[in-house]
Scaffold this motif. Structure first.
Motif, PDB file in Angstrom:
ATOM      1  N   ILE A   4      19.062 -17.728  36.177  1.00  0.00           N
ATOM      2  CA  ILE A   4      20.239 -18.371  36.758  1.00  0.00           C
ATOM      3  C   ILE A   4      21.530 -17.719  36.277  1.00  0.00           C
ATOM      4  O   ILE A   4      22.461 -17.508  37.050  1.00  0.00           O
ATOM      5  N   TYR A   5      21.601 -17.377  34.988  1.00  0.00           N
ATOM      6  CA  TYR A   5      22.843 -16.864  34.415  1.00  0.00           C
ATOM      7  C   TYR A   5      22.843 -15.348  34.226  1.00  0.00           C
ATOM      8  O   TYR A   5      23.799 -14.807  33.664  1.00  0.00           O
ATOM      9  N   ALA A   6      21.807 -14.670  34.691  1.00  0.00           N
ATOM     10  CA  ALA A   6      21.744 -13.215  34.532  1.00  0.00           C
ATOM     11  C   ALA A   6      22.851 -12.538  35.332  1.00  0.00           C
ATOM     12  O   ALA A   6      23.158 -12.937  36.458  1.00  0.00           O
ATOM     13  N   GLU A   7      23.451 -11.497  34.752  1.00  0.00           N
ATOM     14  CA  GLU A   7      24.495 -10.756  35.458  1.00  0.00           C
ATOM     15  C   GLU A   7      23.918  -9.887  36.567  1.00  0.00           C
ATOM     16  O   GLU A   7      24.638  -9.485  37.489  1.00  0.00           O
ATOM     17  N   ALA A   8      22.641  -9.587  36.469  1.00  0.00           N
ATOM     18  CA  ALA A   8      21.949  -8.822  37.510  1.00  0.00           C
ATOM     19  C   ALA A   8      20.481  -9.217  37.459  1.00  0.00           C
ATOM     20  O   ALA A   8      19.979  -9.613  36.403  1.00  0.00           O
ATOM     21  N   PRO A   9      19.779  -9.158  38.580  1.00  0.00           N
ATOM     22  CA  PRO A   9      18.357  -9.522  38.563  1.00  0.00           C
ATOM     23  C   PRO A   9      17.549  -8.558  37.719  1.00  0.00           C
ATOM     24  O   PRO A   9      17.856  -7.365  37.640  1.00  0.00           O
ATOM     25  N   GLU A  25      20.909 -19.850  54.027  1.00  0.00           N
ATOM     26  CA  GLU A  25      21.378 -20.655  52.898  1.00  0.00           C
ATOM     27  C   GLU A  25      22.303 -19.853  51.988  1.00  0.00           C
ATOM     28  O   GLU A  25      23.302 -20.380  51.482  1.00  0.00           O
ATOM     29  N   TYR A  26      21.990 -18.584  51.770  1.00  0.00           N
ATOM     30  CA  TYR A  26      22.874 -17.757  50.954  1.00  0.00           C
ATOM     31  C   TYR A  26      24.216 -17.527  51.656  1.00  0.00           C
ATOM     32  O   TYR A  26      25.273 -17.513  51.011  1.00  0.00           O
ATOM     33  N   GLN A  27      24.195 -17.345  52.963  1.00  0.00           N
ATOM     34  CA  GLN A  27      25.444 -17.160  53.698  1.00  0.00           C
ATOM     35  C   GLN A  27      26.319 -18.409  53.606  1.00  0.00           C
ATOM     36  O   GLN A  27      27.541 -18.319  53.417  1.00  0.00           O
ATOM     37  N   HIS A  85      23.848 -25.916  40.321  1.00  0.00           N
ATOM     38  CA  HIS A  85      22.702 -26.601  40.932  1.00  0.00           C
ATOM     39  C   HIS A  85      22.351 -25.996  42.289  1.00  0.00           C
ATOM     40  O   HIS A  85      21.178 -25.731  42.576  1.00  0.00           O
ATOM     41  N   GLN A  86      23.348 -25.751  43.126  1.00  0.00           N
ATOM     42  CA  GLN A  86      23.077 -25.191  44.450  1.00  0.00           C
ATOM     43  C   GLN A  86      22.648 -23.728  44.360  1.00  0.00           C
ATOM     44  O   GLN A  86      21.814 -23.270  45.149  1.00  0.00           O
ATOM     45  N   TRP A  87      23.187 -22.996  43.416  1.00  0.00           N
ATOM     46  CA  TRP A  87      22.751 -21.618  43.174  1.00  0.00           C
ATOM     47  C   TRP A  87      21.294 -21.607  42.712  1.00  0.00           C
ATOM     48  O   TRP A  87      20.466 -20.845  43.215  1.00  0.00           O
ATOM     49  N   ARG A  88      20.963 -22.459  41.766  1.00  0.00           N
ATOM     50  CA  ARG A  88      19.590 -22.561  41.259  1.00  0.00           C
ATOM     51  C   ARG A  88      18.620 -22.961  42.362  1.00  0.00           C
ATOM     52  O   ARG A  88      17.503 -22.437  42.453  1.00  0.00           O
ATOM     53  N   ARG A  89      19.058 -23.892  43.216  1.00  0.00           N
ATOM     54  CA  ARG A  89      18.196 -24.414  44.271  1.00  0.00           C
ATOM     55  C   ARG A  89      17.695 -23.305  45.193  1.00  0.00           C
ATOM     56  O   ARG A  89      16.541 -23.325  45.636  1.00  0.00           O
ATOM     57  N   VAL A  90      18.546 -22.321  45.479  1.00  0.00           N
ATOM     58  CA  VAL A  90      18.143 -21.219  46.357  1.00  0.00           C
ATOM     59  C   VAL A  90      17.477 -20.101  45.556  1.00  0.00           C
ATOM     60  O   VAL A  90      16.435 -19.576  45.945  1.00  0.00           O
ATOM     61  N   LEU A  91      18.076 -19.743  44.422  1.00  0.00           N
ATOM     62  CA  LEU A  91      17.595 -18.607  43.634  1.00  0.00           C
ATOM     63  C   LEU A  91      16.138 -18.754  43.216  1.00  0.00           C
ATOM     64  O   LEU A  91      15.360 -17.787  43.284  1.00  0.00           O
ATOM     65  N   LEU A  92      15.743 -19.945  42.784  1.00  0.00           N
ATOM     66  CA  LEU A  92      14.400 -20.128  42.239  1.00  0.00           C
ATOM     67  C   LEU A  92      13.332 -20.275  43.317  1.00  0.00           C
ATOM     68  O   LEU A  92      12.171 -20.510  43.004  1.00  0.00           O
ATOM     69  N   TRP A 121      21.109  -9.981  53.559  1.00  0.00           N
ATOM     70  CA  TRP A 121      20.849 -10.779  52.353  1.00  0.00           C
ATOM     71  C   TRP A 121      22.108 -10.844  51.492  1.00  0.00           C
ATOM     72  O   TRP A 121      22.683  -9.833  51.125  1.00  0.00           O
ATOM     73  N   ARG A 122      22.557 -12.067  51.147  1.00  0.00           N
ATOM     74  CA  ARG A 122      23.803 -12.248  50.404  1.00  0.00           C
ATOM     75  C   ARG A 122      23.569 -12.816  49.001  1.00  0.00           C
ATOM     76  O   ARG A 122      24.494 -13.347  48.380  1.00  0.00           O
ATOM     77  N   GLY A 123      22.363 -12.674  48.508  1.00  0.00           N
ATOM     78  CA  GLY A 123      22.046 -13.223  47.197  1.00  0.00           C
ATOM     79  C   GLY A 123      22.901 -12.659  46.079  1.00  0.00           C
ATOM     80  O   GLY A 123      23.430 -13.400  45.240  1.00  0.00           O
ATOM     81  N   GLU A 124      23.067 -11.333  46.054  1.00  0.00           N
ATOM     82  CA  GLU A 124      23.837 -10.728  44.970  1.00  0.00           C
ATOM     83  C   GLU A 124      25.333 -10.978  45.120  1.00  0.00           C
ATOM     84  O   GLU A 124      26.059 -11.053  44.125  1.00  0.00           O
ATOM     85  N   ALA A 125      25.807 -11.122  46.351  1.00  0.00           N
ATOM     86  CA  ALA A 125      27.209 -11.501  46.556  1.00  0.00           C
ATOM     87  C   ALA A 125      27.452 -12.902  45.999  1.00  0.00           C
ATOM     88  O   ALA A 125      28.487 -13.164  45.369  1.00  0.00           O
ATOM     89  N   CYS A 126      26.488 -13.793  46.211  1.00  0.00           N
ATOM     90  CA  CYS A 126      26.600 -15.144  45.654  1.00  0.00           C
ATOM     91  C   CYS A 126      26.558 -15.105  44.134  1.00  0.00           C
ATOM     92  O   CYS A 126      27.302 -15.826  43.461  1.00  0.00           O
ATOM     93  N   ARG A 127      25.688 -14.265  43.577  1.00  0.00           N
ATOM     94  CA  ARG A 127      25.604 -14.161  42.119  1.00  0.00           C
ATOM     95  C   ARG A 127      26.969 -13.783  41.527  1.00  0.00           C
ATOM     96  O   ARG A 127      27.420 -14.373  40.537  1.00  0.00           O
ATOM     97  N   ALA A 128      27.623 -12.794  42.127  1.00  0.00           N
ATOM     98  CA  ALA A 128      28.923 -12.350  41.619  1.00  0.00           C
ATOM     99  C   ALA A 128      29.947 -13.482  41.668  1.00  0.00           C
ATOM    100  O   ALA A 128      30.729 -13.676  40.724  1.00  0.00           O
TER     101      ALA A 128
END
Length: 298
Positions: free
Chosen positions: A125-130, A209-211, A240-247, A261-268
């Motif tokens: 959840i808190y990683a700066e990069a996967p 969901e990421y979008q 919570h919402q980030w975790r809900r999709v990421l996991l 795919w916008r996962g890494e944009a959301c992470r930033a």
């Protein structure tokens, strides 16, 4: 009760709905509106939100929190006290958290079993990069009856493989094959990955969901926050919402995911907003819970 780290999308709770179409015309401008907008992205089960609170606010402060502080945060998220009491009871009963009674006040912390589930998820959840592994290998099953194919799929999934079709699985090179492996194992360069593989590993519903999450995070970045309790509540619901999709998916390189795919944009954006909100949230949480950074106690 579902597993606290298994998330799904269902209807919102009555009285806690934010119209996403309306949001496109009238972006939220206050913390209260932003909390409602983020809540509308996906289901907000109280017990799951409590796990997020333990991870985002409690773990770094000694691991223990009072019922009063938990309810203060949940109040900002529009959860009623009776909802928290029911959720706490279930989490204690199921062994996820433990309770310590001190006078008239109750204190809670993650149990040993809860921490075992919680810590690996927190790292993602808190990683700066996967944490990406590579190169990759393919396992292709031979023809077999449907029942045996289903059993084989479970064995490969348990071994760390991802299914890209009913008979084809992918995993980082060197991942041990399950017992009684009958598959054809091949090294898989990522130079030319077919679109159907990308769409399987990054399915359309997660892309959407990421979008949606990215749009809300951008609006959050423009929301002025001045109170510590509001900042803490916003940080909790964002995580919570980030975790809900990421996991709900594995960490994969861009070469294996769709172009949309916008996962890494959301992470930033999550990391950016976590830092911004923490400037107000952390002093408030330090006052409510404590500023200790001790490891979670057994």
């Amino acid at each position: 009760m579902c597993h606290p780290f298994a998330c799904s999308v269902v209807a919102q709770r009555p009285g806690h709905v934010y119209n996403l179409r309306m949001a496109a015309k009238t972006p939220p401008t206050s913390p209260v509106e932003m909390i409602a907008a983020l809540a509308a992205l996906g289901e907000m089960r109280v017990w799951s939100v409590l796990i997020t609170i333990f991870g985002d606010a409690v773990a770094a402060r000694g691991g223990q929190v009072s019922a009063m502080t938990l309810q203060t945060i949940l109040d900002r998220l529009r959860f009623k006290p009776e909802a928290m009491r029911v959720a706490i009871h279930r989490l204690v009963k199921d062994g996820w958290i433990s309770r310590d009674k001190q006078g008239r006040q109750s204190y809670y912390k993650l149990s040993k079993e809860g921490r075992a589930e919680f810590l690996p998820a927190t790292q993602r959840i808190y990683a700066e990069a996967p944490a990406l592994a590579g190169p990759w290998q393919l396992a292709i099953l031979p023809p077999m009856p449907e029942k045996q194919r289903g059993e084989a799929k479970k064995r490969y999934s348990d071994a760390g493989y991802l299914a890209v079709s009913p008979t084809c699985f992918i995993a980082p090179a060197g991942t041990p094959a399950p017992k009684d492996d009958q598959a054809l194992n091949l090294d898989a360069p990522l130079a030319q990955v077919p679109n159907w593989v990308r769409e399987t590993l990054g399915p359309p519903h997660l892309q959407i969901e990421y979008q949606q999450l990215e749009r809300m995070l951008e609006r959050l970045s423009r929301t002025k926050v001045t109170q510590g309790d509001e900042a803490a509540a916003l940080r909790v619901i964002m995580i919570h919402q980030w975790r809900r999709v990421l996991l709900r998916h594995a960490d994969l390189p861009a070469e294996l995911l769709p172009a949309t795919w916008r996962g890494e944009a959301c992470r930033a954006l999550v990391l950016q907003e976590h830092k911004r909100l923490s400037a107000l949230a952390d002093p408030w949480l330090d006052n409510e819970i404590g500023s200790g950074t001790a490891a979670l106690a057994c």
